[in-house]
Design a protein around this motif. Structure first.
Motif, PDB file in Angstrom:
ATOM      1  N   ASP A   1      16.987 -52.196 -25.405  1.00 49.17           N
ATOM      2  CA  ASP A   1      16.710 -52.684 -26.698  1.00 49.17           C
ATOM      3  C   ASP A   1      15.149 -52.549 -26.771  1.00 49.17           C
ATOM      4  OD1 ASP A   1      19.442 -53.492 -27.039  1.00 49.17           O
ATOM      5  OD2 ASP A   1      18.833 -55.596 -26.289  1.00 49.17           O
TER       6      ASP A   1
ATOM      7  N   ARG B   1      14.371 -49.109 -28.023  1.00 48.83           N
ATOM      8  CA  ARG B   1      14.638 -48.880 -29.435  1.00 48.83           C
ATOM      9  C   ARG B   1      13.424 -49.135 -30.339  1.00 48.83           C
ATOM     10  NH1 ARG B   1      21.269 -49.751 -29.471  1.00 48.83           N
ATOM     11  NH2 ARG B   1      21.828 -47.964 -28.146  1.00 48.83           N
ATOM     12  N   ILE B   2      13.209 -50.595 -30.167  1.00 43.34           N
ATOM     13  CA  ILE B   2      12.046 -51.141 -30.859  1.00 43.34           C
ATOM     14  C   ILE B   2      10.842 -50.448 -30.713  1.00 43.34           C
ATOM     15  CG2 ILE B   2      10.657 -53.214 -31.053  1.00 43.34           C
ATOM     16  CD1 ILE B   2      13.154 -54.685 -29.713  1.00 43.34           C
TER      17      ILE B   2
ATOM     18  N   TYR C   1      17.019 -55.571 -34.044  1.00 43.02           N
ATOM     19  CA  TYR C   1      15.877 -54.851 -34.341  1.00 43.02           C
ATOM     20  C   TYR C   1      15.182 -54.866 -35.615  1.00 43.02           C
ATOM     21  CZ  TYR C   1      18.496 -52.484 -30.607  1.00 43.02           C
ATOM     22  OH  TYR C   1      19.289 -52.394 -29.698  1.00 43.02           O
TER      23      TYR C   1
END
Length: 443
Positions: free
Chosen positions: A21, A24-25, A104
């Motif tokens: 995660d 991805r951010i 996100y």
């Protein structure tokens, strides 16, 4: 107009799924022209990706948020603890924004509000593989989110929801990009890797001109085409796990399974809402080893679960003796807010839990030491992770990064090896956790 890009600090806590995660951010931040900085002083705003699985993780996350507020003042919170915003606000009312895991869009909206982007498409370039928080030679590949199980000690479904599988062609394309970017080892992760595709009824997708089901075996067959080490984590012990063992025997998958068995007493497993057919589990382990003799099995267990008797704990020790697992981790049971196990009767006293944990780890240390000693005199294919003085620190195919053992290559520096290289190591010694060896030179 200032030429300086807006700067974001980032703190990533928790498991590999949370790490993905974070990646991805971070990738989206770089795409939009933000610089990622390493210190609070350099940051215009700080994002903290939290963990909230057990009490100690909650405390660590709250401490990290507090540190970021004290050092910087502008803090955006996301991640699993974000599912409990009232707990965060009570401890740190000054945070700018709170969002849960995988959200996100909310994170980026909060960053935009605190620090508007200033993107220059001619200058801001991001690699096809995105931003990675792991070394260049290995990467986590998350294949699904959430979980359909309701284990009594776990609150993950309340944080991450039910199972949502990524389309198999999307996963394979991501893996292909990672391979092209120099990744040598893929670590396949999810909350329940065995259940991959059940939510989409194993829908078929096409990749490289061939049809693949959204199913664990088909995914593994596709990944095997890429020539990387592929390692499976968080595999729930469903019967269809048997189908992938031949791929390990054929060298298409690493001979490694990470299966969290959690306990060996049928009654305790029932209280945990876990599969309880321990005899069948032992039979399957024997069958896996008959097909792929080199397979390494790692697992995790909980000791001191509410109601666990001394006799049931002894069943667990007996299971270790019979199963002869290669890598094992264990935890003393810790109540988690929101877990149904908290309501079970007969909690085990803390001193008893710790005593049982010590006995468990002592038993497993003996098993591990014997298994590693049996590798002395063999040659192991290893992936180099780092250099440390004269040593090269590597891992064999039986060792996942950060959770398993290491192979210390005594002449690594002299041999000129580099991180990310595969080498053959002659094993000359061992202890309870690691192997020691040298790279052989041709005479």
């Amino acid at each position: 107009m200032s030429l300086a890009n807006p700067k974001v600090g980032f703190v990533s806590l928790g498991c590999p799924k949370a790490l993905v995660d974070s990646e991805r951010i971070l990738t989206q931040l770089r795409v939009e022209g933000y610089d990622i900085v390493q210190t609070y002083d350099d940051a215009d705003v700080v994002v903290v990706n939290t963990c909230g699985f057990i009490d100690s993780a909650v405390a660590e996350s709250l401490d990290a948020i507090g540190e970021a507020i004290a050092e910087n003042g502008k803090v955006i919170v996301t991640g699993c603890l974000g599912k409990k915003p009232e707990q965060i606000r009570e401890a740190h009312p000054g945070v700018l924004s709170i969002s849960g895991p995988q959200d996100y869009g909310s994170v980026m909206s909060a960053v935009h509000a605190a620090l508007p982007p200033k993107h220059d498409p001619f200058l801001d370039l991001v690699p096809d593989t995105g931003i990675k928080l792991t070394p260049k030679h290995y990467a986590y590949l998350k294949i699904s989110e959430g979980c359909n199980h309701r284990c009594s000690f776990c609150i993950i479904p309340s944080m991450r929801g039910d199972l949502v599988s990524r389309p198999v062609d999307q996963v394979l394309r991501e893996a292909e990009k990672l391979a092209m970017g120099g990744v040598k080892e893929l670590l396949v992760i999810s909350q329940d890797t065995s259940a991959y595709g059940v939510d989409v009824k194993y829908a078929q997708r096409e990749w490289r001109g061939k049809s693949y089901q959204t199913r664990m075996k088909a995914l593994c067959e596709g990944l095997s085409e890429l020539g990387m080490w592929t390692r499976l984590h968080y595999v729930y012990p469903y019967p269809h796990v048997d189908e992938i063992i031949p791929l390990m025997a054929e060298g298409k998958l690493l001979p490694y399974l990470d299966i969290p068995f959690q306990h060996a007493s049928p009654r305790v497993l029932k209280l945990m809402k876990r599969p309880g057919a321990v005899d069948k589990t032992l039979e399957r382990i024997q069958r896996w080893r008959s097909i792929a003799p080199d397979i390494a099995i790692r697992s995790t267990f909980i000791v001191g679960f509410p109601g666990e008797t001394e006799a049931e704990f002894e069943e667990l020790l007996d299971f270790l003796d019979e199963a002869q697992l290669d890598r094992v981790g264990a935890f003393a049971y810790s109540p988690v807010e929101g877990a149904t196990a908290n309501a079970l009767p007969d909690p085990v006293p803390e001193e008893v839990k710790q005593e049982r944990l010590a006995r468990f780890m002592e038993k497993q240390a003996e098993i591990s030491a014997a298994k590693l000693e049996a590798k002395v005199g063999t040659t192991q294919r290893c992936l180099v992770d780092a250099l440390d003085g004269e040593l090269a620190i590597a891992r064999s195919m039986y060792d996942a990064p950060e959770i398993d053992g290491l192979v210390q290559i005594q002449n690594g520096f002299m041999a000129g090896v580099k991180p990310g290289e595969f080498v053959d190591v002659e094993i000359m010694g061992s202890d309870e956790h690691d192997l020691f060896g040298e790279i052989a030179f041709d005479d």
